[in-house]
Design a protein around this motif. Structure first.
Motif, mmCIF file in Angstrom:
data_model
loop_
_atom_site.group_PDB
_atom_site.id
_atom_site.type_symbol
_atom_site.label_atom_id
_atom_site.label_comp_id
_atom_site.label_asym_id
_atom_site.label_seq_id
_atom_site.Cartn_x
_atom_site.Cartn_y
_atom_site.Cartn_z
ATOM 1 N N UNK A 151 4.254 11.263 -46.486
ATOM 2 C CA UNK A 151 4.225 12.735 -46.374
ATOM 3 C C UNK A 151 4.094 13.358 -47.764
ATOM 4 N N UNK A 152 3.497 14.551 -47.791
ATOM 5 C CA UNK A 152 3.409 15.293 -49.052
ATOM 6 C C UNK A 152 4.704 16.079 -49.258
ATOM 7 N N UNK A 153 4.705 16.931 -50.271
ATOM 8 C CA UNK A 153 5.944 17.658 -50.598
ATOM 9 C C UNK A 153 6.385 18.527 -49.424
ATOM 10 N N UNK A 154 5.420 18.992 -48.617
ATOM 11 C CA UNK A 154 5.758 19.856 -47.485
ATOM 12 C C UNK A 154 6.078 19.059 -46.220
ATOM 13 N N UNK B 113 7.580 13.189 -49.148
ATOM 14 C CA UNK B 113 7.339 11.877 -49.768
ATOM 15 C C UNK B 113 7.995 10.723 -49.013
ATOM 16 N N UNK B 114 7.857 10.703 -47.717
ATOM 17 C CA UNK B 114 8.443 9.628 -46.898
ATOM 18 C C UNK B 114 7.330 8.769 -46.284
ATOM 19 N N UNK B 115 7.584 7.461 -46.134
ATOM 20 C CA UNK B 115 6.591 6.609 -45.472
ATOM 21 C C UNK B 115 6.578 6.850 -43.965
ATOM 22 N N UNK B 116 5.381 7.009 -43.421
ATOM 23 C CA UNK B 116 5.255 7.240 -41.975
ATOM 24 C C UNK B 116 4.133 6.353 -41.432
ATOM 25 N N UNK B 117 4.124 6.159 -40.121
ATOM 26 C CA UNK B 117 3.067 5.319 -39.559
ATOM 27 C C UNK B 117 2.636 5.825 -38.187
ATOM 28 N N UNK B 118 1.450 5.374 -37.813
ATOM 29 C CA UNK B 118 0.889 5.687 -36.492
ATOM 30 C C UNK B 118 0.435 4.365 -35.906
ATOM 31 N N UNK B 119 0.828 4.086 -34.667
ATOM 32 C CA UNK B 119 0.487 2.789 -34.078
ATOM 33 C C UNK B 119 -0.039 2.971 -32.666
ATOM 34 N N UNK B 120 -1.180 2.310 -32.383
ATOM 35 C CA UNK B 120 -1.671 2.262 -30.998
ATOM 36 C C UNK B 120 -1.711 0.786 -30.626
ATOM 37 N N UNK B 121 -0.668 0.341 -29.931
ATOM 38 C CA UNK B 121 -0.539 -1.096 -29.660
ATOM 39 C C UNK B 121 -1.750 -1.604 -28.877
ATOM 40 N N UNK B 122 -2.232 -0.826 -27.920
ATOM 41 C CA UNK B 122 -3.334 -1.283 -27.065
ATOM 42 C C UNK B 122 -4.618 -1.520 -27.858
ATOM 43 N N UNK B 123 -4.737 -0.909 -29.023
ATOM 44 C CA UNK B 123 -5.932 -1.112 -29.853
ATOM 45 C C UNK B 123 -5.628 -2.004 -31.055
#
Ligand code: GCB
Length: 614
Positions: free
Chosen positions: A258-261, A240-250
């Motif tokens: 995240x889920x419990x696992x 249960x944590x906030x996460x991110x994915x970033x592609x600066x060039x786009x």
């Protein structure tokens, strides 16, 4: 009865296998806090005296190389104790690299050697520490400061072990027993057509992370035009944590939780500005994955290409367009008189550069085992499509469920390591395995494992050919399990065919699947010219053989690619002709020192002419 039990185990194992195959720790794209490459000491242990219990004698502590003991200090003390090893004062070797090339007297050593590396490690409070081994051939037994911390079987895939509680700030004693011996239950088995190359053949790295960290993160492009990603957190606060994915060039940032696992998923329509990866234009994006875990933050960056691959009838489609694979097979050996299978970035680029610019190729078959990460990353950057293979080669113990489990684990370890590589389009589950029911069941189970783990790539295997007069067929029930048919064909080299006869051969193969010639080739000793008689082992014969085989290949309507055998001469204990081979398989288009043979040019011109037509 044994067969029935084995069969039931094969069938039952398939569905549930996929979930349990994910290695518990990956740390694939994580930079090392310390690269432990360099000078190690070693001690041979041919009779395994560190481990064995013979005639009821327990292994004698005076022989146990993995003990955390300062032998020199102990020897200064009076008393009955003595030792029959001392890794601190042992001979040295530069690792990674195979011992067979490092020390002349170890040229044919096949057994157990203990390696030791002493190191200091500065660890900040709250950090976790891991050792990541990229490959130890064939079995590894790992001890840190006298404690057994890991065992691994399989010479070409990575493994990770946590050492947070075993690591010291100074004077760590890392001891690795590397056992190169193969037997009837190993993969590959005892006989192959390549050299032994025992030892710690790829880097060992110390990696440090926060308490909860990103262990694995993926991104790919789907056929429906979506960018689909995942992120796996590992640690006490993974859920249960906030996460991110970033592609600066786009200009793209995606958020998830995240889920419990500890797993999170990303899914978004690909922006129209996305440049798809292809051999002509191998665009890679820096993809940044980030997790906020309380006051901690963890980041991971990978360079990822985005493309699709599929089959339609007998076509292979890359980014929706039919493609012909102009390739070559290669072993993981640098261009050197004395290769040690020590493939760093530079060596990978030199080898693949021969394919890309020398041969005008767009594809490599990385045979016959998972190649190093450096090779896959170089293929991504240079723009060469990749066939990756596990070493289920010729024959393994088909009836033994434990052997199938090993093959599945090797497949999974490769797959989880390389699944962000755009270059990689084909998984091969075996090479030239003789058709029989037990072998076909084994391969079918492997094919199902691959499909359960990765739906975004194609499955193939290099099969054997059957001959009826001038017609070549592939009579193999495994065909139905494969997306792409691949075959090794050697008419004109093995057997009595003249090269005129080779050009007349015809293929009777299924019309609805793409076909690859995964191998064809002929030995030639670099510099042996025979322009008049054109005998076998001459460069002239090899060049003629290529001309004849390429002419034959041009007549096969479903042929979609070639990976002749092989880019470079390679060492093989099977090849003992005293004049022409001298322990080397000479089917290379370049010699062990990098000298191009005549056939190199024949293939290069062929690929150049295909490029101008497409
Ligand atoms: C094959 C094998 C390859 C050998 C080659 C040869 O079919 O797949 O590993 O090295 O033939 O040279 O005979």
């Amino acid at each position: 009865m044994r067969r029935l039990v084995a069969l039931l185990a094969l069938v039952a194992g398939t569905a549930s296998a996929a979930d349990s195959l994910r290695p518990p720790l990956l740390l694939t794209a994580r930079p090392a806090a310390q690269d432990l490459s360099g000078t190690w000491t070693y001690s041979r242990d041919y009779y395994r005296t560190s481990l064995t219990d013979i005639n009821g004698w327990v292994a004698k502590s005076r022989m146990q190389r993995f003990r955390d003991v300062d032998v020199a200090t102990e020897e200064k003390k009076p008393g009955p104790t003595f030792f029959e090893f001392d890794l601190d004062r042992g001979p040295t070797m530069t690792l990674p690299g195979a011992w067979n090339s490092a020390v002349p007297e170890l040229r044919w050593y096949d057994g157990l050697i203990w390696f030791q590396r002493r190191f200091d490690a500065s660890v900040s409070a709250g950090q976790r520490s891991f050792l990541r081994f990229e490959a130890v051939n064939y079995r590894a037994m790992v001890y840190l400061n006298g404690k057994a911390i890991a065992q691994h079987e399989g010479g070409f895939t990575p493994f990770v072990v946590e050492v947070t509680n075993t690591l010291r700030a100074t004077g760590n004693r890392l001891v690795v027993g590397a056992d190169s011996r193969h037997d009837a239950q190993t993969i590959p088995g005892e006989i192959t057509d390549w050299d032994l190359y025992g030892g710690i053949t790829r880097p060992v790295k110390l990696i440090q992370t926060p308490a909860t960290f990103i262990d694995d993160a993926t991104l790919r492009l789907t056929d429906a035009g979506h960018l689909v990603g995942s992120l796996q957190l590992n640690g006490p606060q993974a859920g249960h944590q906030p996460v991110s994915l970033r592609i600066a060039a786009l200009g793209l940032t995606l958020q998830a939780r995240t889920d419990a696992a500890g797993e999170a998923h990303f899914d978004v329509a690909a922006p129209t500005s996305l440049k798809r990866w292809s051999p002509e234009s191998p665009t890679l994006y820096d993809v940044d994955f980030e997790a906020e875990i309380g006051s901690d933050r963890d980041r991971l960056r990978d360079r990822i290409g985005l493309r699709t691959v599929a089959v339609r009838g007998s076509d292979i489609l890359l980014n929706g367009q039919p493609i012909f694979l102009k390739g070559i097979s290669l072993h993981e050996e640098e261009i050197a008189v004395n290769p040690a299978r020590r493939l760093d970035d530079g060596a990978a680029r030199r080898l693949l550069g021969e394919v890309k610019t020398g041969l005008h190729g767009n594809y490599v078959r990385l045979s016959h085992y998972p190649h190093s990460e450096a090779m896959l990353r170089a293929a991504d950057e240079l723009g060469l499509l990749v066939w990756s293979e596990i070493p289920v080669y010729w024959t393994v113990d088909w009836d033994n469920p434990a052997v199938l489990d090993k093959a599945r684990r090797m497949q999974a370890e490769t797959l989880y390591r390389d699944r962000n590589r755009a270059a990689l389009i084909l998984w091969s589950i075996g090479n030239e395995t003789p058709v029989a029911d037990n072998r076909t069941r084994f391969h079918a189970a492997l094919a199902q494992t691959v499909r359960a783990l990765d739906t975004s790539r194609l499955v193939s295997a290099a099969l054997l050919v059957e001959r009826q007069g001038d017609t070549l067929r592939i009579a193999d029930p495994l065909l139905k399990e494969l997306d792409v048919i691949a075959v090794n064909t050697y008419a004109g080299w093995y057997g009595d065919d003249t090269l005129d006869a080779v050009a007349r051969l015809r293929w009777d193969v299924p019309a609805d699947k793409p076909l690859l010639f995964s191998e064809f080739g002929a030995d030639a000793q670099a510099g042996f010219r025979d322009p008049t008689l054109r005998r076998k082992f001459s460069e002239d014969y090899q060049a003629d053989y290529y001309r004849a085989t390429l002419a034959m290949a041009a007549q096969v309507p479903t042929l979609r690619g070639l990976s002749p055998w092989v880019l470079k001469d390679f060492r093989s204990p099977r090849r003992e002709h005293p004049i022409f081979q001298q322990g080397w398989n000479r089917k290379g288009l370049i010699s062990e020192t990098g000298q191009r043979k005549l056939a190199f040019d024949v293939l290069a011109k062929h690929y150049e002419s295909l490029s101008s037509k497409r």
